[in-house]
Write a protein that holds these residues in place. Structure first.
Motif, PDB file in Angstrom:
ATOM      1  N   GLN A   9       3.474  -1.931   5.979  1.00 36.37           N
ATOM      2  CA  GLN A   9       3.493  -1.793   4.504  1.00 36.37           C
ATOM      3  C   GLN A   9       3.388  -0.370   3.857  1.00 36.37           C
ATOM      4  N   LEU A  10       2.689   0.299   4.817  1.00 37.19           N
ATOM      5  CA  LEU A  10       2.361   1.771   4.325  1.00 37.19           C
ATOM      6  C   LEU A  10       3.664   2.702   4.436  1.00 37.19           C
ATOM      7  N   LYS A  11       4.604   2.313   5.231  1.00 41.84           N
ATOM      8  CA  LYS A  11       5.854   3.007   5.438  1.00 41.84           C
ATOM      9  C   LYS A  11       6.952   2.833   4.674  1.00 41.84           C
ATOM     10  N   GLY A  12       6.668   1.696   3.530  1.00 48.55           N
ATOM     11  CA  GLY A  12       7.900   1.770   2.776  1.00 48.55           C
ATOM     12  C   GLY A  12       8.527   0.341   2.974  1.00 48.55           C
ATOM     13  N   PHE A  72       0.153  -0.776  -4.926  1.00 43.53           N
ATOM     14  CA  PHE A  72       1.180  -1.067  -3.944  1.00 43.53           C
ATOM     15  C   PHE A  72       1.723  -2.607  -4.310  1.00 43.53           C
ATOM     16  N   GLY A  73       1.007  -3.379  -4.882  1.00 47.01           N
ATOM     17  CA  GLY A  73       1.300  -4.630  -4.823  1.00 47.01           C
ATOM     18  C   GLY A  73       0.845  -5.406  -6.369  1.00 47.01           C
ATOM     19  N   ILE A  74       1.707  -6.445  -6.521  1.00 46.04           N
ATOM     20  CA  ILE A  74       1.307  -7.232  -7.851  1.00 46.04           C
ATOM     21  C   ILE A  74       1.429  -8.910  -7.312  1.00 46.04           C
ATOM     22  N   LYS A  75       0.400  -9.475  -7.503  1.00 44.19           N
ATOM     23  CA  LYS A  75       0.305 -10.993  -7.424  1.00 44.19           C
ATOM     24  C   LYS A  75       0.089 -11.714  -8.723  1.00 44.19           C
ATOM     25  N   ALA A  76       0.842 -11.624  -9.281  1.00 45.49           N
ATOM     26  CA  ALA A  76       0.787 -12.062 -11.160  1.00 45.49           C
ATOM     27  C   ALA A  76       0.595 -13.633 -11.269  1.00 45.49           C
ATOM     28  N   ASN A  77      -0.063 -14.006 -12.356  1.00 43.95           N
ATOM     29  CA  ASN A  77      -0.063 -15.348 -12.782  1.00 43.95           C
ATOM     30  C   ASN A  77       1.277 -15.696 -13.308  1.00 43.95           C
ATOM     31  N   CYS A 127       5.241  -9.335   9.978  1.00 46.00           N
ATOM     32  CA  CYS A 127       4.035 -10.270   9.431  1.00 46.00           C
ATOM     33  C   CYS A 127       2.921  -9.525   9.704  1.00 46.00           C
ATOM     34  N   VAL A 128       2.128  -9.356   8.689  1.00 47.01           N
ATOM     35  CA  VAL A 128       0.843  -8.499   8.517  1.00 47.01           C
ATOM     36  C   VAL A 128      -0.214  -9.572   8.277  1.00 47.01           C
ATOM     37  N   ILE A 129      -1.226  -9.720   9.155  1.00 43.81           N
ATOM     38  CA  ILE A 129      -2.505 -10.709   9.091  1.00 43.81           C
ATOM     39  C   ILE A 129      -3.382 -10.096   8.301  1.00 43.81           C
TER      40      ILE A 129
END
Length: 317
Positions: free
Chosen positions: A10-13, A247-252, A119-121
Motif C-alpha cells: 500500500q506504500l507503493k500506490g 493514507f486512509g479513511i475508515k469513516a462512520n 492482502c496485507v495482514i
C-alpha cells in the motif's frame, strides 16, 4: 519473514479496501452478543470463527471483483490487558487469541489473494480505555502497555500493526515506539469529534505532527477513523504538507456524535451513496489517500459504494 512486513504494497500506490464496522455489523446484522464490544471472543468457537470468516469474505469479494488490494485487520481491537481482564482473559489467553486472529487471516489470504488483490495482514490495536474519552497515559507507559500485544503480532505472520480510535497523542507515540522496538511497521488512526479535533482539544494536524516529531516519523502512515466525513472535511485544506501523511479513511456511516452513538440502541447505517460521494470529494485534498474502509454503522455495501465511486473506470461506467 512475513510476506509484506518489509515491503508494504500500500506504500507503493494503488487502491486498497479495508473492512467496515466489524462490531456494529456482527451485533446488528448477525445478531451476536459481543461483551464490551469485543469481537475477538468469537475466535474461541468454530461457530464464532465462521461468523468472522463470513464477515471478512464479504469484503474480500468486493476487493477481488474490483481488482484492488485489501487490508485484513484482525478482530483484536479489544484484545489488550485492561479489556481482557474485564472479559476474563489473562495475559497468556490474550497472547493465544491475538495469535489465533492472525492465523484466521492467513487462511483467508491463502484463499482470496490474487496478483491484482494483495492482502496485507494487520494486527489491530485499540486504545487502552474508551476510544471516545481521553486516555491519561504518558508515552512511556503507553509503550510498555501496548508492547505485549505488538510483540505477539511480531511473532506471527502479521505484516504490520494498526492502532485504531486513538484520541491521545501520548498513546499514539507509545504505540509507534513499541512497534519500532519490535520491528513492526505501524499505522496510527486518530478519531475526532464533530469539530474535527481530538477529544483532548488538539487538532488533527498537531496530533500527527507531534507523533512524527517524537518518533522520527516512524508510522508508515495515518488514518482517520470512527468519525463521519462531515466532522473533519473542513479541516483538510488542500496543499498542506501534513495531509500527505494520511493514507486512509475508515469513516462512520452516521453523522451522530460519539456521545449520541454511545447512547443509541439502534444502528444508524446512513446513506452508502452519500458516504461514497464524500470520500470522492476528498481525493484532491488528500493526495496520499488510497485505503478506503468504514467504521461504526458501515458494512460491505458501504465499502463497495465507496470503491465504485473512487475507481476511474467506475466513475465513467
Amino acid at each position: 519473514m512475513p510476506k509484506y512486513r518489509t515491503d508494504l504494497p500500500q506504500l507503493k500506490g494503488g487502491t486498497f479496501l479495508s473492512d467496515g464496522g466489524i462490531e456494529t455489523t456482527l451485533i446488528f446484522h448477525h445478531g451476536l452478543d459481543l461483551p464490551h464490544f469485543a469481537s475477538f471472543v468469537l475466535l474461541n468457537t468454530p461457530e464464532g470463527r465462521r461468523h468472522l470468516t463470513d464477515y471478512y469474505e464479504q469484503y474480500l469479494r468486493v476487493a477481488r471483483d474490483r481488482g484492488v488490494g485489501f487490508i485484513l485487520d484482525s478482530a483484536t481491537w479489544r484484545a489488550n490487558p485492561d479489556w481482557g481482564t474485564k472479559l476474563g482473559y489473562g495475559r497468556e489467553a490474550l497472547s493465544t487469541i491475538n495469535a489465533a486472529s492472525i492465523a484466521l487471516l492467513q487462511d483467508l489470504r491463502k484463499r482470496w489473494e490474487t496478483p491484482a488483490t494483495p492482502c496485507v495482514i494487520s494486527g489491530a490495536i485499540g486504545p487502552r480505555g474508551d476510544g471516545y474519552k481521553a486516555g491519561r497515559m504518558d508515552a512511556a507507559e503507553a509503550e510498555d502497555y501496548h508492547a505485549e500485544q505488538i510483540e505477539t503480532f511480531a511473532k506471527t505472520e502479521a505484516d504490520m500493526v494498526s492502532a485504531y480510535t486513538l484520541n491521545n497523542v501520548h498513546e499514539a507515540i507509545g504505540v509507534a515506539r513499541a512497534a519500532e522496538a519490535h520491528k513492526m511497521p505501524c499505522a496510527i488512526a486518530f478519531t475526532v469529534e464533530t469539530d474535527g479535533k481530538l477529544v483532548t482539544g488538539l487538532s488533527l494536524r498537531e496530533a500527527i505532527e507531534k507523533v512524527d516529531h517524537a518518533t522520527g516519523a516512524y508510522p508508515a502512515y495515518y488514518l482517520i477513523n470512527c468519525a463521519h466525513p462531515a466532522h473533519f472535511d473542513h479541516i483538510l485544506k488542500a496543499g498542506e504538507p501534513w495531509l500527505q501523511r494520511i493514507f486512509g479513511i475508515k469513516a462512520n456511516a452516521s453523522t451522530k456524535s460519539h456521545a449520541e452513538l454511545d447512547e443509541s440502541e439502534t444502528l444508524d447505517a446512513g446513506d452508502p451513496q452519500d458516504l461514497a460521494r464524500r470520500y470522492d470529494a476528498l481525493r484532491h485534498r488528500l493526495p496520499s489517500l488510497r485505503i478506503l474502509g468504514g467504521c461504526c454503522g458501515t458494512d460491505h455495501r458501504h465499502v463497495a459504494a465507496i470503491c465504485d465511486g473512487w475507481l476511474p473506470h467506475r466513475l465513467s461506467a
